[in-house]
Design an enzyme around this catalytic site. Structure first.
Site, mmCIF file in Angstrom:
data_model
loop_
_atom_site.group_PDB
_atom_site.id
_atom_site.type_symbol
_atom_site.label_atom_id
_atom_site.label_comp_id
_atom_site.label_asym_id
_atom_site.label_seq_id
_atom_site.Cartn_x
_atom_site.Cartn_y
_atom_site.Cartn_z
ATOM 1 N N ARG A 1 35.789 -10.722 -6.163
ATOM 2 C CA ARG A 1 35.550 -10.064 -7.449
ATOM 3 C C ARG A 1 34.212 -10.569 -7.969
ATOM 4 O O ARG A 1 33.738 -11.633 -7.591
ATOM 5 C CB ARG A 1 36.676 -10.387 -8.429
ATOM 6 N N GLY A 36 36.829 -0.731 -10.136
ATOM 7 C CA GLY A 36 35.605 -1.524 -10.326
ATOM 8 C C GLY A 36 34.639 -1.324 -9.170
ATOM 9 O O GLY A 36 33.434 -1.094 -9.358
ATOM 10 N N TYR A 43 52.158 -11.301 -4.604
ATOM 11 C CA TYR A 43 51.136 -11.432 -3.556
ATOM 12 C C TYR A 43 51.710 -11.146 -2.165
ATOM 13 O O TYR A 43 50.977 -10.725 -1.274
ATOM 14 C CB TYR A 43 50.488 -12.818 -3.617
ATOM 15 N N ASP A 47 47.698 -0.710 -7.216
ATOM 16 C CA ASP A 47 48.287 -0.273 -8.496
ATOM 17 C C ASP A 47 48.363 1.250 -8.618
ATOM 18 O O ASP A 47 48.993 1.752 -9.540
ATOM 19 C CB ASP A 47 47.453 -0.804 -9.669
ATOM 20 N N ILE A 64 53.675 -8.767 -1.530
ATOM 21 C CA ILE A 64 53.707 -7.315 -1.386
ATOM 22 C C ILE A 64 52.354 -6.755 -0.981
ATOM 23 O O ILE A 64 52.263 -5.807 -0.204
ATOM 24 C CB ILE A 64 54.209 -6.694 -2.710
HETATM 25 N N1 LIG Z 1 31.135 -1.449 -13.980
HETATM 26 C C1 LIG Z 1 30.816 -2.007 -12.809
HETATM 27 N N2 LIG Z 1 29.569 -1.826 -12.283
HETATM 28 C C2 LIG Z 1 29.232 -2.383 -11.104
HETATM 29 N N3 LIG Z 1 30.076 -3.136 -10.352
HETATM 30 C C3 LIG Z 1 31.311 -3.347 -10.817
HETATM 31 C C4 LIG Z 1 31.757 -2.798 -12.061
HETATM 32 N N4 LIG Z 1 33.036 -3.174 -12.266
HETATM 33 C C5 LIG Z 1 33.369 -3.928 -11.202
HETATM 34 N N5 LIG Z 1 32.345 -4.032 -10.326
HETATM 35 C C6 LIG Z 1 32.335 -4.773 -9.068
HETATM 36 O O1 LIG Z 1 33.313 -4.231 -8.183
HETATM 37 C C7 LIG Z 1 33.945 -5.273 -7.457
HETATM 38 C C8 LIG Z 1 35.437 -5.126 -7.529
HETATM 39 O O2 LIG Z 1 35.862 -4.947 -8.890
HETATM 40 P P1 LIG Z 1 37.310 -5.447 -9.367
HETATM 41 O O3 LIG Z 1 37.436 -6.909 -9.112
HETATM 42 O O4 LIG Z 1 37.500 -4.962 -10.731
HETATM 43 O O5 LIG Z 1 38.321 -4.785 -8.347
HETATM 44 P P2 LIG Z 1 38.663 -3.271 -8.085
HETATM 45 O O6 LIG Z 1 37.662 -2.675 -7.187
HETATM 46 O O7 LIG Z 1 38.884 -2.579 -9.378
HETATM 47 O O8 LIG Z 1 39.983 -3.409 -7.267
HETATM 48 P P3 LIG Z 1 41.437 -3.830 -7.803
HETATM 49 O O9 LIG Z 1 41.406 -3.810 -9.293
HETATM 50 O O10 LIG Z 1 42.341 -2.794 -7.224
HETATM 51 O O11 LIG Z 1 41.691 -5.152 -7.225
HETATM 52 C C9 LIG Z 1 33.453 -6.589 -8.004
HETATM 53 O O12 LIG Z 1 32.590 -7.157 -7.050
HETATM 54 C C10 LIG Z 1 32.745 -6.225 -9.295
HETATM 55 O O13 LIG Z 1 31.594 -7.029 -9.531
HETATM 56 O O1 LIG Z 2 44.931 -12.426 -8.503
HETATM 57 P P1 LIG Z 2 43.934 -11.390 -8.165
HETATM 58 O O2 LIG Z 2 43.433 -11.474 -6.771
HETATM 59 O O3 LIG Z 2 42.832 -11.293 -9.146
HETATM 60 O O4 LIG Z 2 44.677 -9.991 -8.200
HETATM 61 C C1 LIG Z 2 45.600 -9.612 -9.163
HETATM 62 C C2 LIG Z 2 45.415 -8.180 -9.542
HETATM 63 O O5 LIG Z 2 45.129 -7.379 -8.446
HETATM 64 C C3 LIG Z 2 45.813 -6.154 -8.548
HETATM 65 O O6 LIG Z 2 46.746 -6.097 -7.512
HETATM 66 C C4 LIG Z 2 44.875 -5.016 -8.409
HETATM 67 O O7 LIG Z 2 44.327 -5.094 -7.135
HETATM 68 C C5 LIG Z 2 46.505 -6.153 -9.886
HETATM 69 O O8 LIG Z 2 47.742 -5.544 -9.881
HETATM 70 C C6 LIG Z 2 46.600 -7.624 -10.164
HETATM 71 O O9 LIG Z 2 46.584 -7.865 -11.545
HETATM 72 MG MG LIG Z 3 40.567 -2.522 -10.683
#
Ligand SMILES: Nc1ncnc2c1ncn2[C@@H]1O[C@H](COP(=O)(O)OP(=O)(O)OP(=O)(O)O)[C@@H](O)[C@H]1O
Ligand SMILES: O=P(O)(O)OC[C@H]1O[C@](O)(CO)[C@@H](O)[C@@H]1O
Ligand SMILES: [Mg+2]
Length: 517
Positions: free
Chosen positions: A188, A215, A400, A244, A402
């Site tokens: 992340r 994201g 985790y 999710d 799951i």
């Molecule tokens: N608005 C944004 N603009 C550019 N990059 C972003 C933005 N939001 C998130 N990111 C980048 O995307 C990557 C993943 O984002 P995030 O951790 O929110 O997970 P996600 O892709 O939403 O997946 P999940 O929530 O299902 O785990 C990160 O490296 C984060 O820096």
């Molecule tokens: O503990 P981490 O790796 O940040 O992930 C938890 C989050 O990841 C998710 O599974 C989304 O990928 C959410 O349901 C949960 O809140």
């Molecule tokens: Mg997300």
């Protein structure tokens, strides 16, 4: 549609025209939604193409024409005007509504095999099927298009500029689909658009496949805009990943089925524990930060669950119609009960008794309080205080476990189709899109439709009603609450319990064609 001539493409097609509010792509510094309208309220929300900003790109015949596996397939190539409707339930005189470009191989491609340098990256939390998608991208590129140079980016977005890459070949990825997690690693945070695009440019990468959640897709969109601003011949492709199921437009995300199936094991265990003792209660916490799809579907699948609590449906503990009253009634009727709670449910209640709600992870997502532990303790305390009904409560947190499992058979097939569709689109010169299933068809969806909102369970929709009738739990909503909920989420209902809260672009489109939503 012939992409060797981008100007004609932007102005007339699909029996329609470029929407009058949209300037031609090539003249704008940032890409604009490409919306084409046609007769009877037809709207195509098209995806960008490399020829939108690089004119006169050379095309080549698709090598699949000579591939013995595919050349026998009648009409293997997708017709250039094929599109897929977002909404399949229509009225006799209603508008045809929003459509997306149908995914699949095209007659002409914009890359020669030797010229292609691919990068694949996985970002965000884990999800069953990540390795399957990686495998099928590598194998699809190699077997269908003869592409040999595929780099894996290590550890999410920051890996573009802070880590070594990994060479991926059909041999090296051969059995990775049998493992959970991602062989590339994930993270992340760490999204630095300039550094990432510098790295893409320095390494000569011209196709980027970005696998991740909401994201990640926002990050992919930023990369696409920067690539386009620099005028690079680089296709930027998103593949939606989220356990999710909170990504809008698409039917469901890969790994979701597996997660629901895996959740059954925890629910079964909770049920066995609960029914083995007098007044036994099993509490299972499942993932779902803002959307309760896993909890809802796991509950519907199991039949052993007496109460499902999700973020979209506020609940309360005390008094008539509250959770304590229902638990007491259920225990008296049945002697035991199972409660499934999504991690994002009841956060407002937890925060009243916990310290801070303002902590965030590296991507800016709000860190949640452990609602499972909290509710278990509240229930124990309540019945201990009452002294009338001695309960035994077991709390199971399989969250985790799951998401760390490999994907099941149906998700493996889904991942394969998603990956292959993504590859066909990039080879055909499309860019700035997410590959996704809409009404059972593979499509290319512009990034803005994926990133503008989140998918939520609609508690005034039929699917939640089915759940309420199967568990017999209280709705925790008076008539007033239901009406408010209806007013909040008026027009974007998707089939079977999905809804996306609308924002800018799609709201405009709902105005163009209310029947589309
Ligand atoms: N608005 C944004 N603009 C550019 N990059 C972003 C933005 N939001 C998130 N990111 C980048 O995307 C990557 C993943 O984002 P995030 O951790 O929110 O997970 P996600 O892709 O939403 O997946 P999940 O929530 O299902 O785990 C990160 O490296 C984060 O820096
Ligand atoms: O503990 P981490 O790796 O940040 O992930 C938890 C989050 O990841 C998710 O599974 C989304 O990928 C959410 O349901 C949960 O809140
Ligand atoms: Mg997300």
């Amino acid at each position: 549609m012939d992409h060797s001539n981008s100007s004609s493409r932007n102005h007339t097609n699909c029996n329609g025209f470029l929407h009058p509010n949209q300037p031609p792509m090539a003249s704008s510094p940032n890409s604009h939604p490409k919306v084409v309208t046609g007769t009877a309220g037809y709207i195509l929300e098209d995806v960008p193409h490399l020829t939108d900003y690089i004119p006169n790109l050379q095309t080549y015949p698709n090598p699949l024409q000579d591939n013995p596996a595919y050349s026998v397939v009648k009409q293997y190539f997708v017709h250039v005007d094929d599109t897929v409707p977002q909404k399949v339930v229509v009225h006799k005189d209603g508008a045809r509504g929003v459509h997306f470009r149908r995914a699949g191989p095209r007659q002409k491609v914009y890359f020669e095999a030797d010229e292609v340098q691919v990068a694949i990256v996985t970002c965000g939390g884990l999800c069953p099927g990540l390795n399957t998608v990686i495998r099928e991208l590598v194998c699809g590129l190699n077997h269908m298009y003869g592409v040999k140079k595929v780099l894996g980016i290590n550890g999410g977005y920051r890996g573009f500029y802070a880590r070594n890459t990994i060479n991926l070949t059909p041999k090296s990825v051969n059995d990775i689909h049998k493992r959970g997690g991602t062989v590339l690693g994930t993270s992340r945070g760490g999204h630095d658009t300039k550094k990432i695009v510098d790295s893409i440019q320095d390494r000569g990468i011209n196709q980027v496949y970005i696998i991740g959640g909401d994201g990640t897709q926002k990050g992919a969109s930023a990369i696409f805009e920067e690539v386009r601003r620099r005028g690079l011949k680089v296709s930027v492709v998103g593949i939606p990943k989220t356990i999710d199921n909170d990504i809008p437009v698409i039917d469901k995300s890969f790994g979701f089925d597996t997660a629901v199936e895996e959740a059954q094991r925890a629910i079964n265990a909770a049920h066995v524990e609960a029914e083995s003792v007098e007044n036994g209660i099993g509490v299972v916490k499942l993932m779902g930060r803002n959307s309760g799809f896993i909890a809802m579907y796991a509950t519907l699948a199991s039949r052993d669950v007496d109460c499902c609590l999700i973020p979209e449906s506020p609940f309360y503990l005390e008094g008539p119609g509250g959770l304590y009253e229902y638990i007491e009634r259920r225990l008296k009727e049945n002697g035991h009960m199972v409660i499934v709670i999504a991690e994002g449910a009841g956060q407002e209640l937890v925060s009243e008794s916990a310290l801070s709600m303002s902590q965030q992870d590296a991507s800016g997502n709000k860190l949640l309080q452990d609602v499972g532990l909290w509710i278990s303790q509240k229930i124990r305390d309540h019945f201990a205080e009452q002294k009338t009904l001695p309960i035994t409560l077991k709390y199971i947190d399989p969250t985790y476990m799951i998401r760390a499992v490999p994907s099941n058979a149906s998700d493996n097939v889904y991942c394969t189709l998603l990956a292959q569709s993504a590859v066909h689109g990039a080879m055909a010169g499309y860019t700035g899109y997410t590959s996704g299933l809409v009404n059972g068809r593979q499509t290319y969806i512009p990034f803005y439709r994926i990133t503008e909102r989140q998918n939520h369970v609609v508690i005034t929709d039929r699917m939640w009603a089915r759940l309420l009738s199967s568990t017999n739990q209280p709705s925790f909503l008076g008539a007033k609450g239901v009406n408010e909920e209806k007013e909040e989420e008026p027009s974007n209902e998707l089939p079977d319990g999905h809804c996306s809260k609308g924002t800018s672009a799609s709201k405009e489109l709902s105005c163009i064609s209310p029947a589309a939503c």
